[in-house]
Design a protein around this motif. Structure first.
Motif, PDB file in Angstrom:
ATOM      1  N   SER A  78     -39.977  13.000  55.241  1.00 31.22           N
ATOM      2  CA  SER A  78     -40.352  12.250  56.428  1.00 31.22           C
ATOM      3  C   SER A  78     -39.137  12.044  57.331  1.00 31.22           C
ATOM      4  O   SER A  78     -38.020  12.379  56.971  1.00 31.22           O
ATOM      5  CB  SER A  78     -40.916  10.881  56.038  1.00 31.22           C
ATOM      6  OG  SER A  78     -39.861  10.065  55.572  1.00 31.22           O
ATOM      7  N   LEU A  79     -39.411  11.476  58.487  1.00 29.90           N
ATOM      8  CA  LEU A  79     -38.338  11.185  59.438  1.00 29.90           C
ATOM      9  C   LEU A  79     -37.338  10.203  58.835  1.00 29.90           C
ATOM     10  O   LEU A  79     -36.143  10.281  59.089  1.00 29.90           O
ATOM     11  CB  LEU A  79     -38.944  10.617  60.726  1.00 29.90           C
ATOM     12  CG  LEU A  79     -37.981  10.374  61.878  1.00 29.90           C
ATOM     13  CD1 LEU A  79     -37.289  11.655  62.291  1.00 29.90           C
ATOM     14  CD2 LEU A  79     -38.716   9.780  63.077  1.00 29.90           C
ATOM     15  N   ARG A  80     -37.845   9.294  58.016  1.00 33.69           N
ATOM     16  CA  ARG A  80     -36.934   8.332  57.402  1.00 33.69           C
ATOM     17  C   ARG A  80     -35.984   9.044  56.437  1.00 33.69           C
ATOM     18  O   ARG A  80     -34.805   8.719  56.358  1.00 33.69           O
ATOM     19  CB  ARG A  80     -37.714   7.248  56.655  1.00 33.69           C
ATOM     20  CG  ARG A  80     -36.822   6.067  56.296  1.00 33.69           C
ATOM     21  CD  ARG A  80     -37.441   5.194  55.253  1.00 33.69           C
ATOM     22  NE  ARG A  80     -38.644   4.547  55.764  1.00 33.69           N
ATOM     23  CZ  ARG A  80     -39.356   3.682  55.043  1.00 33.69           C
ATOM     24  NH1 ARG A  80     -38.980   3.380  53.822  1.00 33.69           N
ATOM     25  NH2 ARG A  80     -40.442   3.153  55.536  1.00 33.69           N
ATOM     26  N   ALA A 112     -37.240  20.787  59.347  1.00 33.38           N
ATOM     27  CA  ALA A 112     -36.865  20.138  60.590  1.00 33.38           C
ATOM     28  C   ALA A 112     -37.452  18.738  60.679  1.00 33.38           C
ATOM     29  O   ALA A 112     -37.183  18.021  61.633  1.00 33.38           O
ATOM     30  CB  ALA A 112     -37.346  20.975  61.764  1.00 33.38           C
ATOM     31  N   ALA A 113     -38.243  18.338  59.694  1.00 29.32           N
ATOM     32  CA  ALA A 113     -38.995  17.093  59.753  1.00 29.32           C
ATOM     33  C   ALA A 113     -39.656  16.975  61.114  1.00 29.32           C
ATOM     34  O   ALA A 113     -39.528  15.990  61.822  1.00 29.32           O
ATOM     35  CB  ALA A 113     -38.100  15.879  59.490  1.00 29.32           C
ATOM     36  N   ALA A 114     -40.321  18.034  61.498  1.00 34.29           N
ATOM     37  CA  ALA A 114     -40.883  18.083  62.845  1.00 34.29           C
ATOM     38  C   ALA A 114     -42.296  18.621  62.799  1.00 34.29           C
ATOM     39  O   ALA A 114     -42.616  19.502  62.012  1.00 34.29           O
ATOM     40  CB  ALA A 114     -40.031  18.988  63.725  1.00 34.29           C
ATOM     41  N   PRO A 167     -38.512  17.275  71.510  1.00 29.21           N
ATOM     42  CA  PRO A 167     -39.312  16.190  70.938  1.00 29.21           C
ATOM     43  C   PRO A 167     -40.004  15.422  72.069  1.00 29.21           C
ATOM     44  O   PRO A 167     -39.366  15.063  73.050  1.00 29.21           O
ATOM     45  CB  PRO A 167     -38.269  15.300  70.251  1.00 29.21           C
ATOM     46  CG  PRO A 167     -37.027  16.107  70.184  1.00 29.21           C
ATOM     47  CD  PRO A 167     -37.075  17.057  71.322  1.00 29.21           C
ATOM     48  N   THR A 168     -41.296  15.210  71.923  1.00 25.76           N
ATOM     49  CA  THR A 168     -42.030  14.551  72.999  1.00 25.76           C
ATOM     50  C   THR A 168     -42.707  13.271  72.559  1.00 25.76           C
ATOM     51  O   THR A 168     -43.289  12.573  73.368  1.00 25.76           O
ATOM     52  CB  THR A 168     -43.117  15.488  73.552  1.00 25.76           C
ATOM     53  OG1 THR A 168     -43.868  15.987  72.457  1.00 25.76           O
ATOM     54  CG2 THR A 168     -42.513  16.635  74.326  1.00 25.76           C
ATOM     55  N   GLY A 169     -42.673  12.966  71.278  1.00 26.68           N
ATOM     56  CA  GLY A 169     -43.349  11.752  70.840  1.00 26.68           C
ATOM     57  C   GLY A 169     -43.356  11.706  69.337  1.00 26.68           C
ATOM     58  O   GLY A 169     -42.637  12.467  68.679  1.00 26.68           O
ATOM     59  N   GLY A 190     -45.688   9.018  56.987  1.00 22.61           N
ATOM     60  CA  GLY A 190     -44.872   8.223  57.910  1.00 22.61           C
ATOM     61  C   GLY A 190     -44.777   8.939  59.245  1.00 22.61           C
ATOM     62  O   GLY A 190     -45.535   9.870  59.522  1.00 22.61           O
ATOM     63  N   ALA A 191     -43.792   8.505  60.024  1.00 22.82           N
ATOM     64  CA  ALA A 191     -43.704   9.029  61.382  1.00 22.82           C
ATOM     65  C   ALA A 191     -42.963  10.358  61.407  1.00 22.82           C
ATOM     66  O   ALA A 191     -42.027  10.577  60.653  1.00 22.82           O
ATOM     67  CB  ALA A 191     -42.968   8.028  62.253  1.00 22.82           C
ATOM     68  N   PHE A 192     -43.382  11.242  62.281  1.00 22.15           N
ATOM     69  CA  PHE A 192     -42.672  12.496  62.517  1.00 22.15           C
ATOM     70  C   PHE A 192     -42.500  12.709  64.008  1.00 22.15           C
ATOM     71  O   PHE A 192     -43.419  12.446  64.772  1.00 22.15           O
ATOM     72  CB  PHE A 192     -43.465  13.688  61.973  1.00 22.15           C
ATOM     73  CG  PHE A 192     -43.335  13.850  60.508  1.00 22.15           C
ATOM     74  CD1 PHE A 192     -42.257  14.508  59.971  1.00 22.15           C
ATOM     75  CD2 PHE A 192     -44.295  13.331  59.658  1.00 22.15           C
ATOM     76  CE1 PHE A 192     -42.135  14.659  58.608  1.00 22.15           C
ATOM     77  CE2 PHE A 192     -44.171  13.472  58.296  1.00 22.15           C
ATOM     78  CZ  PHE A 192     -43.095  14.127  57.762  1.00 22.15           C
ATOM     79  N   PRO A 193     -41.357  13.230  64.414  1.00 27.11           N
ATOM     80  CA  PRO A 193     -41.253  13.603  65.815  1.00 27.11           C
ATOM     81  C   PRO A 193     -42.133  14.825  66.090  1.00 27.11           C
ATOM     82  O   PRO A 193     -42.229  15.714  65.248  1.00 27.11           O
ATOM     83  CB  PRO A 193     -39.774  13.952  65.993  1.00 27.11           C
ATOM     84  CG  PRO A 193     -39.229  14.156  64.629  1.00 27.11           C
ATOM     85  CD  PRO A 193     -40.133  13.476  63.661  1.00 27.11           C
ATOM     86  N   VAL A 194     -42.779  14.821  67.223  1.00 27.32           N
ATOM     87  CA  VAL A 194     -43.589  15.963  67.623  1.00 27.32           C
ATOM     88  C   VAL A 194     -42.755  16.794  68.586  1.00 27.32           C
ATOM     89  O   VAL A 194     -42.293  16.285  69.613  1.00 27.32           O
ATOM     90  CB  VAL A 194     -44.890  15.498  68.310  1.00 27.32           C
ATOM     91  CG1 VAL A 194     -45.666  16.696  68.830  1.00 27.32           C
ATOM     92  CG2 VAL A 194     -45.732  14.699  67.346  1.00 27.32           C
TER      93      VAL A 194
END
Lengths: 799, 208
Positions: A327-329, A567-569, A618-620, A627-631
């Motif tokens: 994840s992003l974390r 890339a956690a993307a 990255p746009t959002g 969890g959260a991932f950058p898009v």
């Protein structure tokens, strides 16, 4: 009576021949551009069995020639083969100059003249570089050229960047055929073995119309070695051993010429490395193994040449274990850690995550010389690329590929070169390509769908030698491409993107929250070129080049849809992207100045305006169960890129040479007025070479200075989590480039003669001071340092 | 002339090759497939001391245009607990891509139980303690209980707050001790891979 006159004639003619067959023909071969003698040029008297090779001074001699008219064919590695007619009635001396066909006006050739000239021509820079980078990759070798850098994933996946542009903006020609190996992916290196090539050159910019209008970054032309047109066996064997990675490469080539018509060549190499090491720790799971094989067979006569070639490339690459994150974390945790979070003892084993790539390329090239017109070239080729990517998966699925892409490509290329006129050279050609991508179910969401891709292109170009000083070149190209894809979209994604309005009939069926869609897209792309060359004296040359190039979006930019672990993307494509259009102006100046033992300077300045530049940023954020991932989305923006490349080659004495190359690039997103992401920083390379040709040894000291990239945009993400009862917010700094670095490399070599053959032993130290550094253009820079010191031993046997 | 013939026949052969290769069938559709690797749903079963069970399904999918990860999707129910009570909480991981064939991903996790561990973290304001009650089937070889079965004990009413549920794959430094002033139930070291990271909304208040 008839017979009698025939017998008489034969007798008479043999008598005449007997009388006049003592002529000597001496010649000297020089480079058309710098008048330096060319060694090892092949000189053939056509329709006789006489053939010879020029010596160190470019000289050759034919003896016992009879009176008459002869056709002389002169060929040399890297030069246009030349045929001249000659009447021999007495002893004759004839100087012949050859033109490097690398040096066409429309191609600012980087591997080119300034570098080649100072070394013995038959040991051209490309050959030296190929040996120097024999156990690295094509991208590493190209990286030494000014204006060319590389985008890396670890140290074994290396993609060339030309003037800031990479992936599908750089066409790579593998033995004449456009390499199609899912080259859109930034973590997909070119599936080719550097050892199978004899000549590698880079063309900056889209000015080589023959190869396509979409290479707006440039073209890398890698050709198999030329074969010797005589009865001979030649070749080489090479062994390279390295301390870092405890591995190396062994490679061999055999070149068999049966006669001037038939030749075959075999080449194979085997490479194996274990985990590489930084100065401080082992890079776990970074081993690699490559098996490559290539062969070619040629029939050639003066009028007709036919060549069949095949190459096989198999590569297994371990991806740094610590780069596989959930994840992003986890990414933020990795960035904050000074070293990789998983360090194991050294091993040769490669486990997940890893890539396994196989590439087959077969092609058949025919060249037909048509008298009083020119030459007709045709090339058919077939390519099959199998890419498996294995991930760390649950439930024993690690053994099953998470990504499985099968790409089959057929190409047909033909062009006619008209050279019947003295001053005008005209070329017209056609390209056709058909490609199928098949993506079996793997249990992981497909990043790229099944598709069929048709491409057709037509071009015409000319070169006009106005006079001794001026040359004009121009051309245009049109490409049509049509892509037909079938893809499963999540209904939410499809609806949120508003595709229903733009592609109303695309949905075939709906199942379990997904739409099956069929998408047809087509693109028209125009390319154009105008170039002017001015050579006021033999020692100066100025090129002005304007090129227009259009590139249709690639499948990744259109269809990407999924999570990239390294890339956690989450990467999202856009079906509505349009053709990317580049207008590039470049000026190139070359000079030879009589300072000390000779100074060569080359400067290239360029300005590239790209409208509709497809930029991945990255746009959002997307919330998944992990969890959260950058898009990261592909957005069309306008971009301005300008830069300068500078090369210097100063012969300080007969033995000592200083080489220097410098590149600067300024890349701006003009739409948002921010710097473009992932652009190479300024770099300056210097080399001092002591080369004693009488004692057959050399010592090379190289410095590689990469500056910190100060121009970057902030795409950092805040992340928050609970710890100790508090909500803690921190920033995942995915934007800040690492510091610049200075690397020092040493290389020494000595050649020994063993009868007719040569043995060369080289010893080198890379990263002499064991410097710890990170590279902005390495996608794994968040996780680990680059490689530490490496001791290298090479043995090269040439026969 | 012979050469011209060769050239022409090669042209012909090549175009033949090209055309035959192009006649692949267009009608086949790519298989939809199931993305087995992903849990798509976390099912939380909360049983109170009277044996009354309530099931909460949490799917954590959502999109935001800004980058603030604090704004998580609130598409699921709040778990309301009574003050000074005991609950038994069981967690299952499901893949519900095919509603007619819901896969229990928990089984796969338990097959590789030594490679997994769950950490619960709560906001300070929540008066809550979590005890691991896993049986042998979800206890790691190192003795740490993974955390699929837990007992939750509430203290005084404390309003709304969050509990973070984190499942780690191939975790480093697994420790089931309670840390962070009684707010972090279990911990792992950096380098552990996050498989699941969701927020559970909790309210500890008197039932109306």
């Amino acid at each position: 009576m008839k017979y009698i006159s025939l017998i008489l004639f034969v007798l008479l003619s043999s008598f005449i021949y007997g009388q006049n067959c003592n002529n000597i023909f001496i010649g000297k071969i020089t480079d058309f551009h710098n008048k330096k003698p060319l060694e090892n040029a092949t000189i053939k008297l056509i329709d006789t069995n006489k053939i010879t090779i020029s010596d160190k001074n470019g000289k050759f001699t034919f003896i016992d020639l009879c009176n008459g008219s002869y056709k002389v064919e002169v060929s040399h590695l890297g030069c246009e083969t030349k045929t001249i007619s000659l009447n021999i009635n007495e002893n004759i001396f004839k100087p012949i100059s050859l033109e490097h066909h690398l040096e066409k006006l429309n191609e600012i050739n980087l591997s080119g003249k300034t570098k080649v000239k100072d070394v013995n021509i038959h040991q051209s820079l490309s050959k030296e570089s190929i040996i120097a980078y024999t156990d690295k990759s094509l991208g590493d070798a190209l990286n030494t050229i000014s204006g060319v850098s590389s985008l890396n994933t670890g140290n074994t996946i290396v993609k060339p960047i030309i003037h800031g542009l990479h992936s599908s903006r750089v066409i790579i020609l593998n033995n004449g055929t456009r390499q199609e190996d899912q080259e859109w992916g930034v973590e997909h290196g070119p599936s080719m073995d550097i050892n199978s090539f004899g000549n590698i050159k880079v063309i900056k910019g889209a000015s080589a119309l023959r190869y396509g209008s979409d290479g707006i970054g440039g073209v890398v032309v890698a050709d198999f070695p030329k074969m010797h047109k005589k009865d001979t066996v030649s070749g080489n064997a090479l062994l390279s051993l390295n301390s870092n990675g405890k591995g190396g490469l062994t490679s061999a080539r055999v070149n068999k010429g049966f006669n001037q018509h038939w030749q075959v060549q075999f080449q194979g190499s085997l490479k194996k490395f274990g985990d590489f090491e930084t100065p401080d720790y082992v890079l776990s799971n970074t081993g690699t193994q490559t098996e490559a094989f290539s062969t070619q067979a040629t029939y050639q006569s003066f009028k007709f040449k036919s060549k069949l070639s095949y190459s096989y490339f198999q590569n297994e690459i371990g991806i740094l274990r610590s780069a596989h994150i959930g994840s992003l974390r986890d990414l933020a945790g990795a960035i904050n850690s000074q070293q990789p979070l998983k360090i194991e003892p050294f091993t040769y084993d490669i486990t997940e995550p890893r890539q396994e790539i196989t590439h087959h390329l077969a092609n058949w090239e025919n060249i037909l010389r048509i008298s009083n017109l020119g030459t007709l070239h045709t090339l058919y080729s077939f390519q099959f690329n199998q890419r498996f990517e294995y991930d760390i998966r649950r439930g024993g699925r690690s053994d099953e590929p998470a990504m499985n892409l099968k790409l089959t490509t057929y190409n047909f290329d033909t062009y006619l070169e008209v050279n019947k006129w003295d001053k005008i050279h005209w070329e017209i050609g056609l390209n056709g390509q058909y490609q199928v991508n098949t993506v079996p179910v793997t249990g992981v969401k497909r990043l790229i769908p099944d598709y069929e891709y048709w491409k057709a292109g037509v071009y015409s170009s000319f070169r006009y030698e106005i006079n001794e000083k001026w040359m004009l070149e121009g051309g245009f190209r049109y490409d049509y491409s049509n892509i037909f894809a079938k893809k499963w979209y999540e209904t939410d994604d499809w609806d949120d993107a508003g595709y229903s309005d733009d592609f109303p009939n695309a949905i075939i069926e709906e199942s379990r929250g997904d739409y099956l869609t069929h998408i047809k897209l087509d693109y028209h792309a125009f390319g154009g070129l105008l170039g002017l060359k001015y050579s006021p004296t033999d020692n100066h040359e100025i090129n002005f080049n304007f090129s227009l190039a259009n590139r249709a979006p690639n499948p990744s930019e259109l269809f990407s849809d999924g999570l990239h672990h390294s890339a956690a993307a989450i990467e999202i494509g856009d079906l509505r992207l349009d053709v990317e259009s580049s207008k590039k102006l470049s000026i190139n100046h070359k000079a030879n100045i009589d300072v000390l033992s000779g100074l060569e300077l080359e400067t290239t300045a360029y300005w590239n305006r790209i409208d509709n530049f497809i930029n991945q940023i990255p746009t959002g954020a997307d919330f998944t169960i992990r969890g959260a991932f950058p898009v990261w989305s592909y957005l069309a923006i306008n971009a301005n890129l300008w830069g300068v490349d500078f090369d210097l080659n100063q012969k300080l004495t007969d033995k000592l040479t200083w080489k220097s190359s410098f590149s600067y690039l300024h890349a701006q997103d003009a739409t948002n007025n921010i710097p473009l992401i992932n652009m190479p920083s300024t770099n300056w390379n210097n080399g001092l070479k002591w080369n004693d040709t009488t004692k057959n040894y050399f010592i090379n000291l190289n410095t590689n200075w990469v500056f910190t990239q100060k121009r970057y945009s902030d795409f950092n993400f805040p992340i928050s989590y609970l710890e100790g009862g508090q909500i803690i917010t921190e920033t995942a700094d995915i934007s800040t480039p690492p510091n610049g670095y200075l690397l020092i490399n040493l290389l020494a070599g000595k050649q020994f003669k063993i009868q007719q053959n040569q043995m060369e032993i080289q010893f080198g130290i890379e990263n002499v001071f064991d410097t710890s550094y990170r590279n902005y253009l390495n996608r794994l820079r968040y996780f680990a340092d680059e490689l530490g010191r490496n001791f290298q031993l090479k043995v090269i046997y040439t026969f | 002339m012979k050469n011209v013939k060769i050239a022409l026949s090669s042209l012909l052969l090549g175009s033949l090759l090209l055309t035959t290769s192009c006649s692949s069938d267009d009608d086949s559709n790519p298989e939809q497939g199931i993305h087995h690797d992903e849990a798509t749903l976390v099912e939380i079963t909360v049983t109170d001391s009277n044996g009354v069970a309530k099931i909460y399904n949490i799917n954590a999918e959502g999109e935001h245009d800004n980058k603030t990860s604090q704004e998580k999707e609130d598409g699921h129910d709040e778990i309301v607990l009574s003050p000074n009570s005991e609950y038994s909480v069981k967690v299952r991981l499901l893949n519900d891509e095919d509603p007619n064939d819901i896969e229990d991903v928990t089984t796969e996790v338990l097959e590789e139980k030594d490679e997994h561990f769950i950490v619960y973290s709560k906001e300070e304001s929540l008066n809550l303690t979590i005890d691991r009650t896993d049986g042998a089937e979800s206890t790691r070889a190192d003795g740490n209980k993974i955390g699929f079965s837990t007992d939750w004990s509430t203290g005084a009413a404390s309003g709304e707050g969050h509990v973070e549920f984190k499942l780690y794959h191939q975790p480093e430094g697994v420790n089931s001790a309670v840390t962070g002033n009684g707010n972090d139930f279990g911990s792992v070291a950096a380098g552990s891979e996050t498989d699941i990271d969701i927020d559970i909304e909790i309210a500890i208040e008197e039932a109306l």
